[in-house]
Design an enzyme around this catalytic site. Structure first.
Site, PDB file in Angstrom:
ATOM      1  N   HIS A  24     -10.774  -6.697   8.416  1.00  0.00           N
ATOM      2  CA  HIS A  24     -11.302  -6.383   7.327  1.00  0.00           C
ATOM      3  C   HIS A  24     -12.533  -5.666   7.596  1.00  0.00           C
ATOM      4  O   HIS A  24     -13.585  -5.302   6.767  1.00  0.00           O
ATOM      5  CB  HIS A  24     -11.626  -7.542   6.249  1.00  0.00           C
ATOM      6  CG  HIS A  24     -10.683  -8.394   6.134  1.00  0.00           C
ATOM      7  ND1 HIS A  24     -10.190  -9.328   7.122  1.00  0.00           N
ATOM      8  CD2 HIS A  24      -9.874  -8.839   5.111  1.00  0.00           C
ATOM      9  CE1 HIS A  24      -9.079 -10.148   6.507  1.00  0.00           C
ATOM     10  NE2 HIS A  24      -8.850  -9.756   5.436  1.00  0.00           N
ATOM     11  N   GLU A  36       0.786  -0.987   0.163  1.00  0.00           N
ATOM     12  CA  GLU A  36       0.057   0.006   0.007  1.00  0.00           C
ATOM     13  C   GLU A  36       1.163   1.247  -0.137  1.00  0.00           C
ATOM     14  O   GLU A  36       0.625   2.201  -0.565  1.00  0.00           O
ATOM     15  CB  GLU A  36      -0.872  -0.157   1.209  1.00  0.00           C
ATOM     16  CG  GLU A  36      -2.115  -1.160   1.098  1.00  0.00           C
ATOM     17  CD  GLU A  36      -1.854  -2.434   1.686  1.00  0.00           C
ATOM     18  OE1 GLU A  36      -0.480  -2.651   2.011  1.00  0.00           O
ATOM     19  OE2 GLU A  36      -2.535  -3.360   1.270  1.00  0.00           O
TER      20      GLU A  36
END
Length: 268
Positions: A72, A5
């Site tokens: 998540h 990321e």
């Protein structure tokens, strides 16, 4: 598969410096913290330091779904809203997700686009909108007279369901959908509180230092004289997000929990 990321955001910043308008997507909002240095120390400060715009959009699939667990399911909007230079959008409808994303791409500042996974799996629109109110403007999603719910994202739909439940008891609950949490449309919130005298802010994120806390602080500071009762907030429980669907349902605000919190507020 391993994602970087940090590198993804860094490449997007470089592309923006070269005149592009990149859109990047994290697999889950939770993973964006791996690119946080690039987001808050580079993208957010670029124009301040160099007067070079950084028009990137970071799409963050946000919030919980049954069985997703603590890695998540997180709601990161308050974290990024803390930093000057970043815009944080939180659409709650398919129509807003479409039109606000187009606006986000056109903005010269970095935008964190927090799209709740509820939008992917449970909502649909009959047609795409031809026009919409500006992204930085909150929407009055339901008119009422007895109390105001201020919310955003998936909690909009839980709040609307709670308002339907309360309507059976004769209460008319007004609902303000923030749509964007940074900048925050305080004027629309205060106008609603002026009409109803009571406010409950509902958010799926954790309570400490969240968007709900900011809304309550602003209403208390700028609209104290409008209130007939102390402003309240309802957030997720201050624990990691549980895996089991039953525990997850008890962890986040539901329509039933919102209706119960509103009944307590109406009795004050």
């Amino acid at each position: 598969m391993t994602l970087s990321e940090d590198a993804i955001v860094g490449v997007a910043i470089g592309a923006a410096i070269e005149g592009m308008r990149p859109i990047i997507e994290m697999q889950f909002a939770d993973f964006s913290v791996c690119g946080m240095n690039q987001i808050v120390n580079h993208a957010a400060t670029l124009f301040y330091r160099t007067e070079v715009p950084c028009p990137i959009v970071v799409r963050l699939p946000s919030g919980g779904t049954p069985g997703s667990g603590p890695f998540h399911s997180q709601s990161m909007e308050a974290l990024y809203a803390h930093y000057p230079g970043l815009i944080v959008m939180t659409p709650g409808t398919v129509e807003d997700a479409f039109s606000m994303l187009l606006e986000a791409v056109a903005i010269d500042d970095p935008v964190l686009f927090c799209e709740h996974k509820f939008l992917y799996n449970h909502l649909k629109a009959d047609r795409l909108p031809d026009s919409n109110i500006p992204s930085f403007k909150a929407r009055l999603s339901r008119q009422g007279r007895d109390a105001t719910i201020v919310t955003y994202g998936a909690m909009l739909h839980e709040s609307l369901a709670a308002a339907d439940e309360l309507a059976e008891d004769g209460y008319e609950i007004e609902i303000v959908d923030l749509r964007t949490v940074k900048p925050l449309d305080t004027d629309t919130v205060l106008a609603s509180v002026a009409r109803t005298g009571r406010m409950l802010c509902v958010a799926e994120a954790w309570p400490w230092g969240g968007v709900a806390a900011e809304v309550v602080a602003r209403v208390s500071a700028e609209g104290f004289g409008l209130l007939d009762a102390p402003p309240q907030r309802l957030s997720a429980r201050d624990t990691p997000v549980p895996y089991h669907p039953d525990l997850w349902s008890a962890h986040r605000p539901t329509a039933s929990a919102i209706a119960s919190a509103m009944r307590r507020l109406l009795e004050m």
